[in-house]
Design a protein around this motif. Structure first.
Motif, PDB file in Angstrom:
ATOM      1  N   LEU A   1       0.831  -1.191   0.000  1.00 49.28           N
ATOM      2  CA  LEU A   1       0.000   0.000   0.000  1.00 49.28           C
ATOM      3  C   LEU A   1       0.874   1.252   0.000  1.00 49.28           C
TER       4      LEU A   1
ATOM      5  N   LEU B   1      -9.407   8.536   1.520  1.00 47.64           N
ATOM      6  CA  LEU B   1      -9.661   7.358   0.682  1.00 47.64           C
ATOM      7  C   LEU B   1     -10.439   7.772  -0.565  1.00 47.64           C
TER       8      LEU B   1
ATOM      9  N   VAL C   1      -4.425   7.839   0.160  1.00 51.66           N
ATOM     10  CA  VAL C   1      -4.073   6.438  -0.052  1.00 51.66           C
ATOM     11  C   VAL C   1      -4.427   5.980  -1.462  1.00 51.66           C
TER      12      VAL C   1
ATOM     13  N   SER D   1      -5.441   2.841  -3.208  1.00 54.51           N
ATOM     14  CA  SER D   1      -5.908   1.481  -2.930  1.00 54.51           C
ATOM     15  C   SER D   1      -5.915   0.589  -4.159  1.00 54.51           C
TER      16      SER D   1
ATOM     17  N   ARG E   1      -2.724  -2.892  -6.360  1.00 57.24           N
ATOM     18  CA  ARG E   1      -3.420  -4.143  -6.643  1.00 57.24           C
ATOM     19  C   ARG E   1      -3.528  -4.399  -8.149  1.00 57.24           C
TER      20      ARG E   1
ATOM     21  N   PHE F   1     -10.016  -3.205  -0.243  1.00 54.57           N
ATOM     22  CA  PHE F   1      -9.464  -1.988   0.347  1.00 54.57           C
ATOM     23  C   PHE F   1     -10.284  -1.432   1.502  1.00 54.57           C
TER      24      PHE F   1
ATOM     25  N   SER G   1     -10.045  -2.448   4.394  1.00 54.06           N
ATOM     26  CA  SER G   1      -9.111  -2.441   5.522  1.00 54.06           C
ATOM     27  C   SER G   1      -8.022  -1.384   5.382  1.00 54.06           C
ATOM     28  N   ASP G   2      -7.971  -0.709   4.230  1.00 62.12           N
ATOM     29  CA  ASP G   2      -6.880   0.233   3.981  1.00 62.12           C
ATOM     30  C   ASP G   2      -6.913   1.439   4.907  1.00 62.12           C
TER      31      ASP G   2
ATOM     32  N   ARG H   1      -4.877   0.413   7.812  1.00 60.07           N
ATOM     33  CA  ARG H   1      -3.471   0.268   7.449  1.00 60.07           C
ATOM     34  C   ARG H   1      -2.811   1.644   7.375  1.00 60.07           C
TER      35      ARG H   1
END
Length: 285
Positions: free
Chosen positions: A46, A66, A94, A96, A100, A114, A116-117, A120
């Motif tokens: 990330l 986000l 971020v 995300s 990926r 994402f 959970s990003d 993190r």
């Protein structure tokens, strides 16, 4: 202009804007691209764009940003990260999707993990010497807004994290699949004319009703503050949408009045929950 032509114009504007933003980011001295985890919490490294307020003394409050399903993390940083940093906050926008290998998740948001990003990114900020880990907020846009709401809703994700957000803000999020039992002060900003995510569904969430007909009790959770802008559509804060576009059958359009009002509401909310007002209140306890 036909729908196809509008989509083509939007894609062209996105590519041009992305190139300009990348060049701008390279020349900026007040921010840097950072890798958030060593060792990694997952197989996806990330990354984000970190800004620190100029002239700040001591650890500062911070904000995690986000992006929407478009993956426009650079534009989120340019539009909001830079502004919020000028208010005295550390900001972390971020990415995300890039790590990926994805460019968008708009057609299949469930294909990414994402959600959970947010935590993190919070864990990264909590260890940063410029950040006060007790004063970090999460802000998300559209699907990123839903990720933010789900992150601070009472449940497995919030309970499992050793670090906690202090407040949360969601711009035009989908308000479905949520109970609304929030653990921190939460602000939702959405347009009445949004045909991608429903203002009425957000009204239900703020009032304690959900799509399954289940209402939370009045004494459950921290109240949600909802602001609905009467003439605004989806992505009302994006200046690149001064010429409206149709994406996947949804209308996107910039609204100067709603954008200005949302900036004022956001600054006031951050000040009250993680900013100077919150700091002074904590000292008086």
């Amino acid at each position: 202009m036909t729908s196809l032509a509008k989509i083509a114009a939007f894609a062209s504007a996105f590519l041009i804007g992305h190139a300009v933003e990348c060049a701008s980011a390279q020349s900026q001295s007040d921010g840097t691209v950072v890798e958030l985890e060593t060792p990694l919490a997952s197989s996806h490294a990330l990354v984000g764009y970190l800004r620190r307020p100029k002239g700040g003394a001591g650890p500062s409050p911070a904000v995690v940003l986000l992006h929407s399903c478009n993956g426009n993390w650079r534009r989120i940083d340019e539009r909001w990260g830079k502004r919020i940093a000028s208010w005295g906050y550390v900001t972390l926008s971020v990415d995300s999707l890039g790590p990926r290998g994805n460019q968008t998740s708009c057609k299949d948001s469930a294909s990414t993990d994402f959600a959970s990003d947010a935590y993190r990114a919070l864990d990264f900020l909590a260890q940063h010497p410029s950040v006060d880990p007790s004063r970090v907020a999460a802000i998300g846009f559209a699907m990123g807004g839903w990720s933010v709401l789900s992150s601070v809703e009472r449940g497995i994700a919030e309970e499992a994290s050793s670090n906690k957000f202090r407040s949360a803000v969601a711009f035009y999020p989908p308000c479905t699949r949520l109970k609304g039992n929030m653990t921190v002060p939460t602000l939702i900003l959405i347009g009445e004319r949004d045909d991608w995510n429903s203002a009425d569904e957000c009204r239900g969430l703020a009032a304690g009703r959900d799509g399954w007909g289940i209402s939370r009790k009045k004494d459950q959770g921290v109240p949600i503050k909802l602001i609905v802008y009467p003439d605004a559509y989806h992505a009302f804060d994006a200046p690149g949408l001064k010429t409206p576009v149709e994406i996947q059958g949804h209308h996107l359009e910039f609204n100067q009045s709603a954008a200005d009002q949302s900036a004022e509401a956001l600054r006031e909310f951050l000040g009250a929950t993680i900013g100077k007002e919150a700091e002074d209140r904590d000292k008086d306890k």
